[in-house]
Design a protein around this motif. Structure first.
Motif, short mmCIF file in Angstrom:
data_model
loop_
_atom_site.label_atom_id
_atom_site.label_comp_id
_atom_site.label_asym_id
_atom_site.label_seq_id
_atom_site.Cartn_x
_atom_site.Cartn_y
_atom_site.Cartn_z
N ASP A 66 0.44 65.77 29.27
CA ASP A 66 1.74 66.30 29.70
C ASP A 66 2.85 65.32 29.37
O ASP A 66 3.92 65.71 28.85
N ILE A 67 2.62 64.05 29.69
CA ILE A 67 3.67 63.04 29.48
C ILE A 67 3.90 62.81 27.99
O ILE A 67 5.05 62.66 27.54
N THR A 68 2.83 62.79 27.21
CA THR A 68 2.98 62.63 25.76
C THR A 68 3.83 63.76 25.19
O THR A 68 4.70 63.54 24.34
N ALA A 69 3.58 64.99 25.65
CA ALA A 69 4.36 66.14 25.18
C ALA A 69 5.84 65.99 25.56
O ALA A 69 6.73 66.31 24.76
N ILE A 70 6.11 65.50 26.75
CA ILE A 70 7.49 65.30 27.20
C ILE A 70 8.18 64.26 26.32
O ILE A 70 9.31 64.45 25.85
N VAL A 71 7.50 63.15 26.09
CA VAL A 71 8.08 62.08 25.28
C VAL A 71 8.32 62.55 23.86
O VAL A 71 9.36 62.24 23.24
N ASN A 72 7.38 63.31 23.31
CA ASN A 72 7.56 63.84 21.96
C ASN A 72 8.77 64.77 21.88
O ASN A 72 9.51 64.76 20.89
N GLU A 73 8.97 65.57 22.91
CA GLU A 73 10.11 66.49 22.92
C GLU A 73 11.43 65.73 23.04
O GLU A 73 12.42 66.08 22.39
N ILE A 74 11.46 64.68 23.85
CA ILE A 74 12.67 63.85 23.96
C ILE A 74 12.96 63.19 22.61
O ILE A 74 14.12 63.12 22.17
N THR A 75 11.92 62.71 21.96
CA THR A 75 12.08 62.08 20.64
C THR A 75 12.65 63.07 19.65
O THR A 75 13.58 62.75 18.88
N LEU A 76 12.13 64.29 19.67
CA LEU A 76 12.57 65.32 18.73
C LEU A 76 14.02 65.73 19.00
O LEU A 76 14.82 65.86 18.06
N CYS A 124 6.97 55.76 27.32
CA CYS A 124 8.40 55.79 27.00
C CYS A 124 8.91 54.54 26.28
O CYS A 124 10.08 54.50 25.86
N LEU A 125 8.06 53.54 26.13
CA LEU A 125 8.52 52.26 25.57
C LEU A 125 9.21 52.38 24.21
O LEU A 125 10.27 51.77 24.00
N PRO A 126 8.66 53.12 23.24
CA PRO A 126 9.34 53.19 21.94
C PRO A 126 10.78 53.69 22.05
O PRO A 126 11.68 53.15 21.39
N LEU A 127 11.00 54.70 22.88
CA LEU A 127 12.35 55.25 23.05
C LEU A 127 13.25 54.29 23.81
O LEU A 127 14.43 54.12 23.48
#
Length: 245
Positions: A66-76, A124-127
């Protein structure tokens, strides 16, 4: 003093209810992009219905996918994250009485209240590094004092305070990490008695804006010399010595 967080992208866990909801509502007035995640889908959709400025994405904070999907969407969508507010937690501080407290109940509290903030921060570290952002962990005055049968909750909230300064050391100078420990916050706007207010040194029970204002300060540019700290916001209650008469 005005604290500018305009156009910041801010992720708030447990943002559909309670203090998290109050943080989202307050920060949404600051021209920031607020993303609330919560396992309570009905409350999340109601949050957006009441305030269309807030984005709501359903997620279980203990579920890595779930969290990976959220982070991917924020990145996108945004390519950055300026603030992570680790607020999600089991709201009820009381566990089963100690003599019958199961390890499953203990572990569930640890998973939600302590492990999830660590995992989400990692994700979230990369962002956060791109934006030189901020992490704000929400602990509790239960990290400092307890009532009977609050072992699991109190232990996790104490862990959050320690996790905060550990993260601050590991992630500085790029990312700042701080903690807020709320006292009694009337997040449901329930009717309270005068004695509830008067037992606080400031003469009132706390409001969600009391916490949200500190969150805003900790993620703004003016707080650049503050990291690894725990801010107790409790109307002075933890400084009040009480004897049984």
């Amino acid at each position: 003093m005005s604290h500018s967080i305009a156009q910041n992208v801010i992720l708030v866990t447990g943002g559909a209810k309670g203090i998290g909801k109050g943080i989202c509502q307050y920060l949404s007035k600051k021209n920031s992009i607020i993303i609330a995640i919560d396992i309570d889908i009905d409350s999340g959709y109601q949050l957006v219905a009441d305030n269309p400025k807030i984005r709501f994405w359903p997620a279980d904070v203990t579920n890595r996918k779930d969290i990976t999907a959220i982070v991917n969407e924020i990145t996108l969508q945004f390519g950055r994250l300026d603030g992570l507010i680790n607020n999600a937690a089991i709201a009820n501080p009381y566990n089963t009485p100690l003599d019958s407290l199961s390890l499953d109940e203990w572990q569930r509290t640890i998973d939600i209240n302590l492990t999830a903030p660590l995992m989400i921060t990692q994700q979230c570290l990369p962002l956060l590094k791109i934006s030189k952002g901020n992490v704000v962990n929400i602990s509790s005055t239960r990290a400092l004092q307890s009532e009977a049968n609050t072992e699991a909750y109190s232990a996790t909230k104490g862990g959050i305070v320690s996790l905060t300064h550990a993260l601050a050391v590991s992630l500085g100078p790029e990312i700042k990490v701080n903690c807020i420990s709320p006292g009694w916050i009337n997040s449901s706007n329930e009717s309270l008695k005068n004695k509830d207010h008067q037992q606080h040194l400031v003469g009132r029970v706390g409001r969600t804006d009391d916490i949200a204002e500190m969150v805003e300060f900790l993620i703004c540019n003016q707080s650049g010399f503050i990291t690894g700290q725990n801010f107790v916001i409790d109307g002075g209650m933890t400084k009040k010595m009480i004897y049984t008469e």
